[in-house]
Motif scaffolding. Structure first.
Motif, mmCIF file in Angstrom:
data_model
loop_
_atom_site.group_PDB
_atom_site.id
_atom_site.type_symbol
_atom_site.label_atom_id
_atom_site.label_comp_id
_atom_site.label_asym_id
_atom_site.label_seq_id
_atom_site.Cartn_x
_atom_site.Cartn_y
_atom_site.Cartn_z
ATOM 1 N N GLU A 163 -4.138 -3.458 -2.789
ATOM 2 C CA GLU A 163 -2.901 -4.130 -2.395
ATOM 3 C C GLU A 163 -1.799 -3.095 -2.217
ATOM 4 O O GLU A 163 -1.949 -1.922 -2.606
ATOM 5 N N THR A 180 -5.416 -6.523 3.938
ATOM 6 C CA THR A 180 -6.293 -7.704 3.917
ATOM 7 C C THR A 180 -7.686 -7.281 3.467
ATOM 8 O O THR A 180 -8.240 -6.280 3.960
ATOM 9 N N ASP A 211 5.994 -4.983 2.713
ATOM 10 C CA ASP A 211 5.293 -6.093 3.335
ATOM 11 C C ASP A 211 5.914 -6.503 4.650
ATOM 12 O O ASP A 211 5.372 -7.357 5.364
ATOM 13 N N LYS A 212 7.103 -5.922 5.017
ATOM 14 C CA LYS A 212 7.694 -6.229 6.316
ATOM 15 C C LYS A 212 7.014 -5.423 7.432
ATOM 16 O O LYS A 212 7.050 -5.815 8.597
ATOM 17 N N TRP A 228 3.784 -3.500 6.764
ATOM 18 C CA TRP A 228 2.343 -3.332 6.530
ATOM 19 C C TRP A 228 1.763 -4.574 5.876
ATOM 20 O O TRP A 228 2.460 -5.284 5.156
ATOM 21 N N ARG A 229 0.498 -4.764 6.122
ATOM 22 C CA ARG A 229 -0.223 -5.835 5.451
ATOM 23 C C ARG A 229 -1.613 -5.308 5.103
ATOM 24 O O ARG A 229 -2.269 -4.667 5.920
ATOM 25 N N LEU A 246 2.458 -4.189 11.250
ATOM 26 C CA LEU A 246 2.984 -5.482 11.702
ATOM 27 C C LEU A 246 3.919 -5.351 12.887
ATOM 28 O O LEU A 246 4.109 -6.326 13.643
#
Length: 718
Positions: free
Chosen positions: A626, A640, A634-635, A637-638, A652
């Protein structure tokens, strides 16, 4: 009488009878002879062997029994059905052939004209040899040439007259001369025979050798001075008469043969063969064989006999005296003479040597030189302990002498083995399983000896073919023995220092001695263990680490030594194998440490990362990856999860080409779990269809198709 002479005489008789018949006025009764006197054959190409040309009409008025036909051209004959048939392929014949038919009731002549022959050049000896000459005037003359015998090796002076050729006619015209053709005349060996052109006398010009050529086949004919043939060629056979000028020669200079000892009188040993180059139909090549010397001449000078005509050598000595073990030698040499002229005193001789070996049969059993053999051996040792000796009177080079030993009693546990020494035939008794003094200190073995070959029926194995071997076992101070060896235990890694690991157990085989044992570490690669020297208990002296390079397949091996207090002391070694269970003592980490994405968020804007842990399941995967705790990540990159070991990092929104340090947190599944904060360098690159342009020249570049393939491989693992 030659064929040409018979045909000429038949022709003359035919003319006389024909005239006489005309004078008598003739009658309707059967007329013996050819019913048709003249025939024709059309030449359309070479005559084929066996293909009939025509059928003659002949009747001897008595059933045609025993009627014979001669043809002037020897390439043709008349068969039993009265067909004129070539005896070989004939490419050219003379224009006229005469057929002479004769028997007890008839003697007549017919003529065959060959028409359509190709035009030939002038008929000279040089151009048209042999019987293929133009037929001369057939009414008056013929040659008579009898066979001529000549003795080989004639002495001069040369030339020497050997015979005479004749012309049957009232007179030979002066312009006709005799000619001689064939091997020995105008062919190799040239000039051996000559003919007087006027008288027909045949002479030989030098000595002949029958063994080189035993006969010569020539042709005699007459020509005019221009070379035109006047008389048909007639065969002249000169036979060379043999003289005894060749000695017998044996096919081998030295013959070898064998005869088995004890063979009955009359046993054939070998056959001597000599060859004589002289005429085999005369006494010059009639050979007789004889033994003129035997060496040695004991026990009898006439131990062997040779058949005078066949050359077979057979035994004369009795079977009882033909004993290899009592004869003065096992090899006899015979000098053999072959004499021609049927062995007469004037015959020529040749000699050869025959060597006869008396071969052995197994008529003597092997015997031990002693009924009892003794051996001493230290307990625990192996190898040869005693050599057993035997006597055997048979031939040492045979299976009748070679010994085979066997243990027939006293070794129920198969601790001993006996083999034959090929050099001296001795039996080598060996210990193959170590002996134990404390179990049995004395062994008594019964040994039997036999030959490779079976004994002959009248011989047998007696008491001397067995012997006893007494083996005394000597005591030695044996080293302690670990039980079990190796010793297996299971322990958790990272247990406290000083923890109990195992208890070693070593015993002293010398049960009759009261000896103490002390323990020590022999090999401890990682230095993790210690041992109590008296009790043999093993404890940890450092932390056990399953991930250590000294551990293979989760196993750690150490060696220990046990020493008794004997004189001198003896030692034994044993192994301790520790199976290490895993403890979650290693935090996971992210791989790779560098990832790449494209600056355009709508293009290939993902990177794949995975987790790695030195620990084993369940202290490793599945991993949880994570974003770090920094605000605002989190704005942009993400992260999963893709599967139990891998996750993807997604951009993103678009970023300019640069390198970014992305903080990640990875956690394993151990109890309790371990986490690791790490940073991954993410390179944001300008991407085209075939290349990526990243900010660092040292960055690893891959094509878009390769990235797609990597992503597809990860997705397949889900």
């Amino acid at each position: 009488m030659e064929t040409g002479v018979r045909i000429l005489l038949a022709f003359l008789i035919h003319q006389i009878v024909h005239v006489s018949g005309q004078e008598d006025g003739g009658h309707e009764a059967c007329v013996a002879g050819f019913q048709v006197k003249n025939y024709q054959v059309v030449y359309s190409g070479p005559f084929q062997k066996g293909q009939p040309l025509l059928q003659v009409e002949f009747d001897d008025c008595a059933g045609n029994e025993d009627v014979t036909f001669d043809v002037s051209d020897p390439s043709f004959h008349v068969d039993q059905h009265l067909n004129l048939v070539p005896q070989q392929d004939v490419s050219y014949s003379g224009p006229v052939m005469l057929i002479h038919g004769f028997g007890a009731h008839a003697d007549d002549l017919a003529q065959v004209d060959v028409i359509g022959l190709p035009v030939e050049s002038a008929h000279t000896l040089r151009d048209v040899p042999g019987l293929r000459q133009k037929l001369p005037d057939r009414s008056k003359r013929s040659l008579l040439v009898p066979g001529m015998p000549v003795t080989e090796n004639l002495r001069g002076p040369f030339p020497r007259l050997i015979g005479k050729s004749h012309v049957i006619s009232p007179a030979k015209p002066g312009n006709h001369i005799f000619r001689l053709a064939g091997p020995g005349a105008d062919q190799e060996p040239r000039g051996l025979f000559t003919i007087d052109i006027n008288s027909g006398d045949v002479s030989v010009s030098r000595p002949l050798d029958r063994e080189a050529i035993d006969s010569y086949e020539l042709e005699v004919f007459t020509t005019d001075y221009a070379g035109n043939i006047m008389e048909y060629p007639v065969k002249l056979v000169i036979t060379v008469i043999d003289q005894n000028d060749n000695r017998p020669i044996f096919t081998e200079s030295r013959y070898t043969g064998e005869v088995l000892e004890g063979s009955p009188t009359g046993t054939t040993v070998m056959t001597m063969t000599a060859y004589d180059a002289d005429d085999p139909g005369t006494d010059n090549a009639a050979l007789r064989y004889n033994i003129i010397r035997q060496s040695p001449d004991k026990p009898s000078p006439n131990m062997f006999y040779i058949d005078a005509e066949r050359g077979d050598i057979v035994t004369v000595i009795s079977a009882a005296l033909l004993d290899r073990e009592t004869l003065p030698t096992t090899t006899y040499e015979l000098e053999i003479v072959a004499k021609d002229m049927s062995g007469s005193e004037v015959g020529l001789t040749g000699t050869a040597t025959a060597t006869i070996t008396i071969t052995d049969k197994n008529d003597h059993a092997p015997e031990f030189t002693h009924p009892l053999f003794e051996a001493h051996v230290y307990e625990g040792s192996t190898g040869v302990v005693v050599n057993l000796t035997v006597d055997d009177r048979d031939d040492p080079a045979t299976g009748a002498w070679r010994a085979i030993y066997s243990i027939i009693s006293g070794d129920p546990k198969h601790r001993f083995e006996i083999q034959t020494n090929p050099d001296n035939n001795e039996g080598m008794l060996s210990v193959v399983k170590p002996l134990d003094y404390e179990a049995t200190s004395f062994h008594s073995l019964l040994i039997r000896v036999e030959n490779e070959d079976p004994l002959v029926p009248n011989a047998g194995y007696g008491p001397s073919s067995t012997a006893t071997v007494q083996v005394t076992v000597e005591d030695i101070n044996e080293g302690p023995v670990f039980l079990p060896d190796p010793l297996f235990v299971t322990r958790m890694e990272n247990i406290p220092v000083g923890s109990f690991v195992a208890s070693l157990n070593a015993t002293d085989p010398d049960i009759l001695e009261m000896q103490s044992i002390r323990y020590a570490v022999l090999s401890d690669p990682a230095g993790w263990l210690s041992v109590n020297p008296v009790r043999g208990t093993v404890n940890t002296s450092a932390s056990l680490d399953r991930e250590s390079p000294h551990v293979r397949d989760n196993k750690y091996t150490a060696l220990f030594i046990a020493t008794d207090n004997g004189n001198p002391p003896a030692t034994g070694t044993g192994s301790l194998i520790i199976y290490l269970e895993d403890y979650n003592d290693n935090a996971p980490y992210v791989v790779p440490s560098v990832a790449q994405v494209c600056e355009d968020a709508h293009d290939m804007n993902v990177a794949i990362v995975g987790g790695w842990d030195k620990d084993l399941p369940p202290n490793a995967a599945p991993f949880k990856i994570e974003l770090g705790k920094q605000p605002g990540l989190d704005k942009t990159w993400r992260v999963t999860r893709l599967n139990s070991t891998h996750s993807q990092i997604m951009l993103l929104h678009s970023l300019k080409k640069a390198n970014y340090q992305l903080p990640l947190l990875i956690t394993d599944s151990g109890v309790p779990p371990l986490s690791n904060n790490t940073e991954v360098k993410v390179q944001v690159c300008i991407c085209t269809k075939s290349r990526r342009y990243c900010s660092s020249g040292h960055s690893h570049r891959i094509s878009l198709p390769a990235l797609l393939a990597t992503l597809l491989l990860v997705l397949l693992c889900l």
